[in-house]
Scaffold this motif. Structure first.
Motif, PDB file in Angstrom:
ATOM      1  N   VAL A  25     -24.090 -12.365 -27.269  1.00 54.75           N
ATOM      2  CA  VAL A  25     -25.282 -11.770 -28.182  1.00 54.75           C
ATOM      3  C   VAL A  25     -25.938 -12.741 -28.889  1.00 54.75           C
ATOM      4  O   VAL A  25     -27.123 -12.255 -28.734  1.00 54.75           O
ATOM      5  CB  VAL A  25     -24.257 -11.036 -29.436  1.00 54.75           C
ATOM      6  CG1 VAL A  25     -25.412 -10.412 -30.399  1.00 54.75           C
ATOM      7  CG2 VAL A  25     -23.198  -9.863 -28.944  1.00 54.75           C
ATOM      8  N   SER A  41     -19.341 -10.392 -27.534  1.00 56.54           N
ATOM      9  CA  SER A  41     -18.851  -9.244 -27.698  1.00 56.54           C
ATOM     10  C   SER A  41     -17.825  -8.915 -26.645  1.00 56.54           C
ATOM     11  O   SER A  41     -18.364  -9.179 -25.436  1.00 56.54           O
ATOM     12  CB  SER A  41     -19.813  -8.005 -27.944  1.00 56.54           C
ATOM     13  OG  SER A  41     -19.279  -6.671 -28.003  1.00 56.54           O
ATOM     14  N   GLU A  44     -15.828  -3.778 -27.812  1.00 51.95           N
ATOM     15  CA  GLU A  44     -16.166  -3.482 -29.164  1.00 51.95           C
ATOM     16  C   GLU A  44     -15.901  -4.323 -30.282  1.00 51.95           C
ATOM     17  O   GLU A  44     -15.526  -3.577 -31.318  1.00 51.95           O
ATOM     18  CB  GLU A  44     -15.749  -1.932 -29.233  1.00 51.95           C
ATOM     19  CG  GLU A  44     -16.306  -0.918 -28.275  1.00 51.95           C
ATOM     20  CD  GLU A  44     -16.110   0.499 -28.494  1.00 51.95           C
ATOM     21  OE1 GLU A  44     -15.761   0.881 -29.406  1.00 51.95           O
ATOM     22  OE2 GLU A  44     -16.198   1.330 -27.522  1.00 51.95           O
ATOM     23  N   LEU A  46     -16.595  -8.023 -32.221  1.00 46.74           N
ATOM     24  CA  LEU A  46     -17.629  -9.075 -32.130  1.00 46.74           C
ATOM     25  C   LEU A  46     -16.809 -10.294 -32.479  1.00 46.74           C
ATOM     26  O   LEU A  46     -15.966 -10.188 -33.379  1.00 46.74           O
ATOM     27  CB  LEU A  46     -18.753  -8.882 -33.275  1.00 46.74           C
ATOM     28  CG  LEU A  46     -20.026  -9.292 -33.185  1.00 46.74           C
ATOM     29  CD1 LEU A  46     -20.691  -8.787 -31.865  1.00 46.74           C
ATOM     30  CD2 LEU A  46     -20.905  -8.657 -34.364  1.00 46.74           C
ATOM     31  N   PHE A  89     -14.197  -7.528 -35.981  1.00 51.91           N
ATOM     32  CA  PHE A  89     -14.751  -8.780 -35.511  1.00 51.91           C
ATOM     33  C   PHE A  89     -13.571  -9.752 -35.673  1.00 51.91           C
ATOM     34  O   PHE A  89     -12.672  -9.530 -36.339  1.00 51.91           O
ATOM     35  CB  PHE A  89     -15.860  -9.270 -36.476  1.00 51.91           C
ATOM     36  CG  PHE A  89     -15.718  -9.592 -37.970  1.00 51.91           C
ATOM     37  CD1 PHE A  89     -15.099 -10.915 -38.173  1.00 51.91           C
ATOM     38  CD2 PHE A  89     -15.743  -8.737 -38.729  1.00 51.91           C
ATOM     39  CE1 PHE A  89     -15.014 -11.243 -39.590  1.00 51.91           C
ATOM     40  CE2 PHE A  89     -15.612  -8.993 -40.294  1.00 51.91           C
ATOM     41  CZ  PHE A  89     -15.142 -10.330 -40.565  1.00 51.91           C
TER      42      PHE A  89
END
Length: 109
Positions: A25, A41, A44, A46, A89
Motif C-alpha cells: 500500500v 494489505s 482485508e 492492514l 490491522f
C-alpha cells in the motif's frame, strides 16, 4: 545501518510480501513519532511492517525495542487517522538476513 542497506532490505521484504500474496500500500510513511517501513494489505487486514536486517535473526530482531515499538504504534495511529481508516490491522516485522527472510506477525512486548 546505512540508508542504502536499509533500502536493500526493504526491497527484499517487499518482494517477499508480493510473492506471498500481499499488496504493498505504501512505503516509508513518516510522522513526527517515526517511520513505518512498509504498509501492506492481505485478506482485508492492514499490515504495518518494520524491516530489520542483520547478520543473524537475533541481532536484527533485538533492534525492535519497547521504545521503538511505542513510537511505531503512535505512527500507525497517525496513519489511520490521516487516512480515516477503521480496519483490522497487524503490527509485524520482517527480518532480513544474508540467507533468510523471516516474517514475524503480531509483535508485542
Amino acid at each position: 545501518m546505512s540508508r542504502a542497506k536499509g533500502n536493500i532490505a526493504e526491497d527484499k521484504a517487499c518482494k517477499f510480501l508480493d510473492e506471498n500474496g500481499f499488496m504493498i500500500v505504501e512505503r516509508n510513511f513518516y510522522s513526527r513519532f517515526g517511520e513505518i517501513d512498509i504498509i501492506a494489505s492481505k485478506d482485508e487486514v492492514l499490515h504495518f511492517i518494520e524491516v530489520k536486517s542483520g547478520l543473524d535473526y537475533e541481532s536484527a530482531i533485538q533492534n525492535i525495542t519497547p521504545s521503538k515499538l511505542r513510537k511505531f504504534i503512535k505512527t500507525i495511529h497517525v496513519y489511520m487517522k490521516k487516512n480515516t481508516l477503521d480496519v483490522d490491522f497487524s503490527v509485524d516485522a520482517i527480518v532480513v538476513t544474508p540467507n533468510d527472510i523471516e516474517f514475524v506477525q503480531n509483535i508485542t512486548f
